[in-house]
Design an enzyme around this catalytic site. Structure first.
Site: not given
Length: 187
Positions: A110-112, A114
């Protein structure tokens, strides 16, 4: 029990996507792995579920007291707040980098990714992520693809909670095989 005698770290803090921590945690334990929740704060950390706070989990160890040498792999759940908070913590970024230095499996969903960007470990990698951070991933020098799971030399990435079955299967496979870790250790 594909992961008997393996130890896995899950790095998270408040705001992790509920399913992206709890489902891999459950699957890894079912396969025999010892799993530790590593965080930048002690006590309990809260998940995000839908439009509100969700279930909490107990932190096993602070990141400053954790060492990559203790673990066979690292899982980075997403959510928006969780990786955004962790990416500003130098100890969390150092912990992530240490797995890459040793060639150990790292899984980010997902957003990991980042966190991978902030740890400077994503350049020249083929990855996927939640679609809203596609440009961030590309601007960090990675090749972004729209697939449910992507594996690049021990780095496992997926887009969102719908991809969890494929993500979890690849995480288990990469940790079980540990082939990249052996290549680095023998180099």
């Amino acid at each position: 029990m594909k992961l008997k005698d393996k130890k896995v770290a899950i790095l998270a803090t408040d705001g992790f996507e509920k399913s992206e921590l709890f489902e891999p945690l459950k699957a890894l334990k079912q396969e025999g792995a010892e799993v530790h929740i590593i965080s930048v704060k002690e006590g309990m950390i809260k998940s995000w579920h839908g439009d509100n706070w969700g279930e909490s989990t107990q932190v096993d160890k602070l990141v400053e007291n954790a060492s990559e040498a203790e673990y066979n792999g690292l899982v980075l759940p997403g959510g928006v707040a969780n990786p955004d908070l962790l990416r500003t913590h130098q100890g969390a970024l150092d912990f992530i980098r240490s797995f890459f230095k040793r060639g150990k499996p790292v899984a980010a969903i997902c957003h990991a990714p980042w966190l991978l960007i902030s740890a400077n470990v994503i350049e020249n990698r083929k990855v996927t992520s939640y679609h809203s951070i596609k440009d961030d991933v590309i601007n960090a020098g990675a090749s972004w693809v729209d697939q449910e799971v992507v594996v690049d030399e021990g780095l496992v990435t997926s887009r969102n909670p719908k991809d969890l079955p494929a993500f979890i299967d690849k995480v288990i496979e990469e940790i079980r095989e540990g082939k990249h870790e052996e290549q680095v250790a023998n180099a």
